[in-house]
Design an enzyme around this catalytic site. Structure first.
Site, PDB file in Angstrom:
ATOM      1  N   PRO A  39     -14.648 148.082  73.792  1.00 49.81           N
ATOM      2  CA  PRO A  39     -14.002 148.442  72.527  1.00 49.81           C
ATOM      3  C   PRO A  39     -14.975 149.172  71.610  1.00 49.81           C
ATOM      4  O   PRO A  39     -16.122 148.755  71.456  1.00 49.81           O
ATOM      5  CB  PRO A  39     -13.599 147.086  71.945  1.00 49.81           C
ATOM      6  CG  PRO A  39     -14.541 146.108  72.569  1.00 49.81           C
ATOM      7  CD  PRO A  39     -14.835 146.629  73.932  1.00 49.81           C
ATOM      8  N   TYR A  67     -17.573 139.479  62.587  1.00 55.83           N
ATOM      9  CA  TYR A  67     -16.219 139.519  62.032  1.00 55.83           C
ATOM     10  C   TYR A  67     -15.687 138.092  61.894  1.00 55.83           C
ATOM     11  O   TYR A  67     -16.401 137.119  62.107  1.00 55.83           O
ATOM     12  CB  TYR A  67     -15.348 140.448  62.865  1.00 55.83           C
ATOM     13  CG  TYR A  67     -15.884 141.864  62.830  1.00 55.83           C
ATOM     14  CD1 TYR A  67     -15.964 142.556  61.618  1.00 55.83           C
ATOM     15  CD2 TYR A  67     -16.389 142.484  63.977  1.00 55.83           C
ATOM     16  CE1 TYR A  67     -16.518 143.832  61.562  1.00 55.83           C
ATOM     17  CE2 TYR A  67     -16.936 143.761  63.914  1.00 55.83           C
ATOM     18  CZ  TYR A  67     -17.002 144.428  62.707  1.00 55.83           C
ATOM     19  OH  TYR A  67     -17.559 145.686  62.641  1.00 55.83           O
TER      20      TYR A  67
END
Length: 337
Positions: A24, A180
Site C-alpha cells: 500500500p 495511525y
C-alpha cells in the site's frame, strides 16, 4: 533464479499467481475522497502482482486526515472502488483494501465538515502536515476518544469491511502500522489512557484485537489481514522496552482470531530502526497463517527470505511506482541469468 518469488501461492481460499505483493502506498489522487479514473488506471497497470493492497482508505469521515485520500463509507465510494476491483480481477490478480484511520495524524483542513480528529489520548503529533487549502500546518491536539466514540469507530471499521465486499474486494487489510489510529492505541507515546484501552499490553492491544474480531465475524476471518510496524517511529511513535512482548502478544491474538495474514513492515531501509530478527522470529512463531514481509526488498533478498521461510510473500512498494511491470522485469532477470 527467483523461482520461489515468481511461483503461485495459496493463501486461504485465494490462489495468487506469484508471491509478489504490491504494498500500500498513499498517492493522494482521490478528489473528494472518491477514487477516480486515474486511480483505476494506476491499479490496472500493476496487475502483474499476485496481490495488490490498496493505498490507505478511511473507514470514516473522521479518518480522512490527509488531502485527497480515498474513503470507503458511502455508496459513491463503493461504486468507484467496484470499477477498480473489476479491472484488477480481469487481469487475474487479487486485491485487498487497506482500511486506514489516520487518528491524530490529521488536520481539519483535510477533513469534511462535522468530522472530528480523534485519538486514544489528547497528545499532538510533533511537526506539520500538508493541507491543500493552507499549505503546511501544525498538527492540532486531537480529542481523546470516549467509550462511545471507540465503539462507534470499531463499528465504522466493520461497516467499511462490509462495503468492501460489496465493492468486490478479496479482503481487507487493517492498517495497524506507521502511527495511525490502531498503532496509536498500541504505542505508549500516544496512548496514556488509564482505562481498559490503555496501560497494560493487554489493554493497549485491545482496540486492534476488537476490530479484527468484529471484522472477521462480519466478513469471515480468511478475508482479513493486518499490517504492523514493530520498532516503527513514523508519525511520532516511540520504542519502549516492552515492544517485543507487545507485538508477540498481538500476533498470538490475531492467530486465535484466524485472520489470513500478518504484514510486517520494516522501514530500516528508509532510516527507521530495524525490526530486530528476534521480533520477526517471535511473530512468525506466534502467528499460524501467512506472513507478508515488507521493507526495502529487491528480488534477490526476497528470494533468500522466502527460501529461509522467514515469510510467505514479499511486498514491494517504491519499485512499483516507476515499474508497473515489475514482475516482468524480475522474470526477465531470471531468464537472463
Amino acid at each position: 533464479m527467483y523461482e520461489l518469488l515468481l511461483s503461485p501461492y495459496k493463501m486461504g481460499n485465494l490462489v495468487l499467481k506469484n508471491k509478489v505483493v504490491m504494498a500500500p502506498m498513499t498517492r493522494n489522487r482521490s478528489t473528494n475522497n472518491i477514487p477516480n479514473s486515474l486511480v483505476a488506471t494506476y491499479y490496472k497497470q500493476r496487475c502483474e502482482a499476485g496481490l495488490i493492497i490498496t493505498e490507505g482508505t478511511s473507514p470514516s469521515a473522521n479518518g480522512l486526515g490527509y488531502p485527497r485520500i480515498p474513503g470507503l463509507f458511502n455508496e459513491v465510494q463503493v461504486n468507484a472502488w467496484k470499477n477498480i476491483t473489476d479491472q484488477v480481477h480481469k487481469e487475474g490478480s487479487k486485491i485487498f483494501i487497506q482500511l486506514m484511520h489516520t487518528g491524530r495524524v490529521s488536520h481539519s483542513d483535510n477533513m469534511p465538515f462535522n468530522s472530528q480528529i480523534l485519538a486514544p489520548s489528547p497528545i499532538l503529533v510533533k511537526g506539520q502536515i500538508y493541507t491543500d487549502t493552507n499549505g503546511l500546518q501544525d498538527y492540532p491536539t486531537p480529542l481523546e476518544m470516549n467509550e462511545a466514540e471507540i465503539k462507534n469507530t470499531i463499528a465504522e471499521y466493520v461497516k467499511s469491511a462490509e462495503l468492501a465486499m460489496l465493492a468486490g474486494f478479496d479482503g481487507v487489510e487493517l492498517h495497524g502500522a506507521n502511527g495511525y489510529l490502531i498503532d496509536q492505541f498500541l504505542n505508549l507515546n500516544s496512548n496514556h489512557r488509564k482505562d481498559s484501552w490503555g496501560g497494560t499490553i493487554e489493554n493497549r492491544i485491545r482496540f486492534a484485537v476488537t476490530i479484527a474480531q468484529a471484522v472477521a465475524f462480519k466478513i469471515v476471518s480468511n478475508k482479513v489481514g493486518i499490517r504492523l510496524s514493530p520498532y516503527g517511529v513514523f508519525n511520532d511513535m516511540e520504542i519502549d522496552s516492552h515492544i517485543e512482548d507487545t507485538f508477540e502478544k498481538l500476533s498470538i491474538e490475531m492467530s486465535k482470531i484466524g485472520i489470513l495474514y500478518l504484514h510486517i513492515v520494516d522501514h530500516s531501509s528508509m532510516g527507521s530502526p530495524e525490526v530486530k530478527p528476534s521480533m520477526k522470529v517471535k511473530m512468525r512463531k506466534a502467528f499460524k497463517n501467512s506472513i507478508i514481509l515488507s521493507g526495502g526488498y529487491d528480488a534477490k533478498r526476497a528470494e533468500i527470505d522466502l527460501l529461509e521461510k522467514k515469510g510467505d510473500l514479499i511486498a514491494f512498494g517504491r519499485p512499483f511506482i516507476a515499474n508497473p511491470n515489475l514482475v516482468s522485469i524480475i522474470s526477465g532477470w531470471c531468464h537472463l541469468t
